[in-house]
Design an enzyme around this catalytic site. Structure first.
Site, PDB file in Angstrom:
ATOM      1  N   HIS A   1      -3.343  -9.969  -4.676  1.00 11.99           N
ATOM      2  CA  HIS A   1      -4.616  -9.765  -3.967  1.00 11.99           C
ATOM      3  C   HIS A   1      -5.723  -9.292  -4.903  1.00 11.99           C
ATOM      4  CE1 HIS A   1      -2.354  -9.380   0.129  1.00 11.99           C
ATOM      5  NE2 HIS A   1      -2.523 -10.629  -0.256  1.00 11.99           N
TER       6      HIS A   1
ATOM      7  N   GLN B   1       0.728  -6.273  -3.682  1.00 12.08           N
ATOM      8  CA  GLN B   1      -0.422  -6.627  -2.844  1.00 12.08           C
ATOM      9  C   GLN B   1      -1.540  -5.621  -3.087  1.00 12.08           C
ATOM     10  OE1 GLN B   1       1.180  -7.591   1.385  1.00 12.08           O
ATOM     11  NE2 GLN B   1       2.761  -6.416   0.363  1.00 12.08           N
TER      12      GLN B   1
ATOM     13  N   ALA C   1       0.807  -1.222   0.000  1.00  9.78           N
ATOM     14  CA  ALA C   1       0.000   0.000   0.000  1.00  9.78           C
ATOM     15  C   ALA C   1       0.844   1.278   0.000  1.00  9.78           C
ATOM     16  CB  ALA C   1      -0.944  -0.019   1.200  1.00  9.78           C
TER      17      ALA C   1
ATOM     18  N   PHE D   1      -2.745   1.094   5.241  1.00  5.88           N
ATOM     19  CA  PHE D   1      -3.478   0.615   6.416  1.00  5.88           C
ATOM     20  C   PHE D   1      -2.710   0.886   7.705  1.00  5.88           C
ATOM     21  CE2 PHE D   1      -6.163  -2.968   4.281  1.00  5.88           C
ATOM     22  CZ  PHE D   1      -6.968  -1.994   3.724  1.00  5.88           C
TER      23      PHE D   1
ATOM     24  N   CYS E   1     -29.052 -12.530 -13.006  1.00  4.56           N
ATOM     25  CA  CYS E   1     -29.579 -13.597 -12.151  1.00  4.56           C
ATOM     26  C   CYS E   1     -29.874 -13.136 -10.726  1.00  4.56           C
ATOM     27  CB  CYS E   1     -28.590 -14.769 -12.122  1.00  4.56           C
ATOM     28  SG  CYS E   1     -27.170 -14.457 -11.068  1.00  4.56           S
TER      29      CYS E   1
ATOM     30  N   ASN F   1      11.178   1.602   2.837  1.00  8.00           N
ATOM     31  CA  ASN F   1       9.970   1.720   3.656  1.00  8.00           C
ATOM     32  C   ASN F   1      10.203   2.730   4.776  1.00  8.00           C
ATOM     33  OD1 ASN F   1       7.343   0.148   3.567  1.00  8.00           O
ATOM     34  ND2 ASN F   1       7.720   0.183   5.765  1.00  8.00           N
TER      35      ASN F   1
ATOM     36  N   CYS G   1     -23.641 -16.587 -11.209  1.00  2.35           N
ATOM     37  CA  CYS G   1     -23.487 -16.981 -12.618  1.00  2.35           C
ATOM     38  C   CYS G   1     -22.097 -16.641 -13.171  1.00  2.35           C
ATOM     39  CB  CYS G   1     -24.576 -16.361 -13.486  1.00  2.35           C
ATOM     40  SG  CYS G   1     -24.340 -14.606 -13.793  1.00  2.35           S
TER      41      CYS G   1
ATOM     42  N   THR H   1       0.483   5.558  -1.645  1.00  3.68           N
ATOM     43  CA  THR H   1       0.067   6.666  -0.758  1.00  3.68           C
ATOM     44  C   THR H   1       0.259   8.020  -1.446  1.00  3.68           C
ATOM     45  OG1 THR H   1       2.225   6.542   0.331  1.00  3.68           O
ATOM     46  CG2 THR H   1       0.369   5.512   1.472  1.00  3.68           C
TER      47      THR H   1
ATOM     48  N   ILE I   1      -4.507  -3.404  -4.854  1.00  2.00           N
ATOM     49  CA  ILE I   1      -5.658  -3.790  -5.664  1.00  2.00           C
ATOM     50  C   ILE I   1      -6.108  -2.627  -6.545  1.00  2.00           C
ATOM     51  CG2 ILE I   1      -6.433  -5.522  -3.997  1.00  2.00           C
ATOM     52  CD1 ILE I   1      -8.440  -3.472  -2.905  1.00  2.00           C
TER      53      ILE I   1
HETATM   54  P1  NAD Z   1       0.522  -1.488   5.184  1.00  3.10           P
HETATM   55  O1  NAD Z   1      -0.461  -0.376   5.297  1.00  3.10           O
HETATM   56  O2  NAD Z   1       0.442  -2.573   6.205  1.00  3.10           O
HETATM   57  O3  NAD Z   1       2.009  -0.892   5.214  1.00  3.10           O
HETATM   58  C1  NAD Z   1       2.413   0.166   4.380  1.00  3.10           C
HETATM   59  C2  NAD Z   1       3.861   0.537   4.689  1.00  3.10           C
HETATM   60  O4  NAD Z   1       4.317   1.465   3.708  1.00  3.10           O
HETATM   61  C3  NAD Z   1       4.036   1.199   6.064  1.00  3.10           C
HETATM   62  O5  NAD Z   1       5.094   0.550   6.761  1.00  3.10           O
HETATM   63  C4  NAD Z   1       4.415   2.666   5.719  1.00  3.10           C
HETATM   64  O6  NAD Z   1       5.356   3.213   6.609  1.00  3.10           O
HETATM   65  C5  NAD Z   1       5.038   2.519   4.343  1.00  3.10           C
HETATM   66  N1  NAD Z   1       4.874   3.711   3.479  1.00  3.10           N
HETATM   67  C6  NAD Z   1       3.730   4.401   3.222  1.00  3.10           C
HETATM   68  N2  NAD Z   1       3.933   5.365   2.295  1.00  3.10           N
HETATM   69  C7  NAD Z   1       5.264   5.304   1.961  1.00  3.10           C
HETATM   70  C8  NAD Z   1       6.087   6.031   1.062  1.00  3.10           C
HETATM   71  N3  NAD Z   1       5.590   7.003   0.264  1.00  3.10           N
HETATM   72  N4  NAD Z   1       7.414   5.714   0.995  1.00  3.10           N
HETATM   73  C9  NAD Z   1       7.928   4.720   1.781  1.00  3.10           C
HETATM   74  N5  NAD Z   1       7.185   3.975   2.642  1.00  3.10           N
HETATM   75  C10 NAD Z   1       5.863   4.258   2.731  1.00  3.10           C
HETATM   76  O7  NAD Z   1       0.390  -2.067   3.702  1.00  3.10           O
HETATM   77  P2  NAD Z   1       0.540  -3.567   3.150  1.00  3.10           P
HETATM   78  O8  NAD Z   1       1.719  -4.230   3.773  1.00  3.10           O
HETATM   79  O9  NAD Z   1       0.468  -3.482   1.683  1.00  3.10           O
HETATM   80  O10 NAD Z   1      -0.761  -4.337   3.706  1.00  3.10           O
HETATM   81  C11 NAD Z   1      -2.078  -3.826   3.481  1.00  3.10           C
HETATM   82  C12 NAD Z   1      -3.006  -4.757   2.690  1.00  3.10           C
HETATM   83  O11 NAD Z   1      -4.179  -4.053   2.228  1.00  3.10           O
HETATM   84  C13 NAD Z   1      -2.371  -5.245   1.429  1.00  3.10           C
HETATM   85  O12 NAD Z   1      -2.995  -6.381   0.949  1.00  3.10           O
HETATM   86  C14 NAD Z   1      -2.655  -4.040   0.527  1.00  3.10           C
HETATM   87  O13 NAD Z   1      -2.504  -4.221  -0.801  1.00  3.10           O
HETATM   88  C15 NAD Z   1      -4.106  -3.709   0.877  1.00  3.10           C
HETATM   89  N6  NAD Z   1      -4.278  -2.258   0.615  1.00  3.10           N
HETATM   90  C16 NAD Z   1      -4.201  -1.861  -0.685  1.00  3.10           C
HETATM   91  C17 NAD Z   1      -4.260  -0.541  -1.023  1.00  3.10           C
HETATM   92  C18 NAD Z   1      -4.110  -0.183  -2.483  1.00  3.10           C
HETATM   93  O14 NAD Z   1      -4.470  -0.973  -3.348  1.00  3.10           O
HETATM   94  N7  NAD Z   1      -3.534   0.974  -2.802  1.00  3.10           N
HETATM   95  C19 NAD Z   1      -4.415   0.430  -0.013  1.00  3.10           C
HETATM   96  C20 NAD Z   1      -4.522  -0.003   1.324  1.00  3.10           C
HETATM   97  C21 NAD Z   1      -4.433  -1.371   1.619  1.00  3.10           C
HETATM   98 ZN    ZN Z   2     -25.363 -13.465 -12.133  1.00  2.37          ZN
END
Ligand code: NAD
Ligand code: ZN
Length: 250
Positions: free
Chosen positions: A118, A100, A20, A31, A150, A211, A129, A24, A102
């Site tokens: 994911h 991960q 995620a 999350f 359906c 990170n 269906c 950002t 979506i």
């Molecule tokens: P997480 O929220 O658990 O962790 C995100 C990490 O990224 C944190 O440690 C944070 O410090 C770091 N971070 C945030 N912005 C940053 C940046 N610009 N530079 C460097 N580091 C940064 O996320 P996760 O481990 O992916 O787990 C969450 C689950 O939910 C996953 O399956 C995820 O794909 C899903 N989710 C997806 C989305 C999306 O599709 N964009 C958004 C939220 C959650």
């Molecule tokens: Zn259907």
């Protein structure tokens, strides 16, 4: 001291594993980061509760309210991190991008070698269906979406807690990671299993972690960068001469 530029210049097969934090900067909250969704509005809940398989079936109305409000960002655009990874793929060094996320932003940025373990908000299916529905269709519905053919409930093709990730994407992800000499892990707390276990397939030379906060992979990393993913990747690619724009006439 080694830099990301040195590592990228020497690398032959780079794999990327992200979460995620990669999105950002596109305005999609993560999350568990410091501004994460479950540290603000939903502090009393966990993603494991509201985004779980059992919650989906027990409280579909609450699930879809949360999903539409916080997981759908149709206006979001790829940020510097997505664009740098697309350039790394064009350079021929990036052989597999595992996400991960979506949100579909890696594909929107032009990456093709994407393993969305994911799933993606761009695909939805009727549970009865199996008819396919697009994100645009989902955005036009209200409440619990029902199939016009359906009447079955239409479920986003995203992996909820308590569900297994897409087996095709997982197999591809593990294969790409095991075949790489360099793995970049970025924007993920590595708190979600079995996704995080993909990293155990890595037997290459350089493990780079980008990170803002500590991660369980830091112990094994040959380089840890605590800054922003987009800034780190873009500047390293530019220094390494790998940041080329797409060929307009291809
Ligand atoms: P997480 O929220 O658990 O962790 C995100 C990490 O990224 C944190 O440690 C944070 O410090 C770091 N971070 C945030 N912005 C940053 C940046 N610009 N530079 C460097 N580091 C940064 O996320 P996760 O481990 O992916 O787990 C969450 C689950 O939910 C996953 O399956 C995820 O794909 C899903 N989710 C997806 C989305 C999306 O599709 N964009 C958004 C939220 C959650
Ligand atoms: Zn259907």
């Amino acid at each position: 001291m080694k830099t990301l530029t040195d590592i990228l210049m020497r690398a032959k097969r780079v794999a990327f594993f992200g979460g995620a934090g990669v999105s950002t900067a596109s305005g999609i909250p993560d999350f568990r980061g410091t501004d994460g969704l479950f540290r603000r509005e939903y502090a009393e809940l966990t993603p494991e509760m509201i985004l779980s398989h059992s919650f989906f079936f027990l409280h579909p109305d609450v699930f879809f309210d949360f999903y539409r409000r916080y997981m759908l960002h149709p206006e979001a655009e790829p940020n510097a991190a997505h664009l740098a990874l697309a350039a790394l793929e064009r350079s021929g060094k990036l052989t597999g991008l595992v996400t991960q996320n979506i949100d579909g932003l890696h594909r929107k940025a032009g990456n093709r070698l994407v393993y969305e373990i994911h799933g993606t908000v761009h695909e939805n299916r009727c549970l009865d269906c199996n008819r396919f529905f697009s994100l645009d269709w989902m955005l036009q519905t209200e409440g619990v979406p029902h199939c016009p053919d359906c009447g079955g409930v239409v479920k986003p093709c995203v992996t909820l807690y308590g569900e297994a990730p897409d087996p095709y994407a997982m197999t591809g992800a593990c294969r790409e990671i095991s075949g790489s000499d360099t793995l970049i892990v970025a924007g993920t707390s590595l708190a979600v299993e079995p996704a995080a276990s993909c990293l155990s397939y890595f037997h290459g030379r350089e493990l780079v972690v980008i990170n803002r906060e500590e991660t369980p992979a830091d112990d094994k990393a040959t380089l840890i960068l605590r800054g922003d993913i987009g800034e780190a990747l873009e500047s390293a690619l530019r220094e390494a001469g790998l940041y080329r724009q797409p060929d307009a006439f291809r």
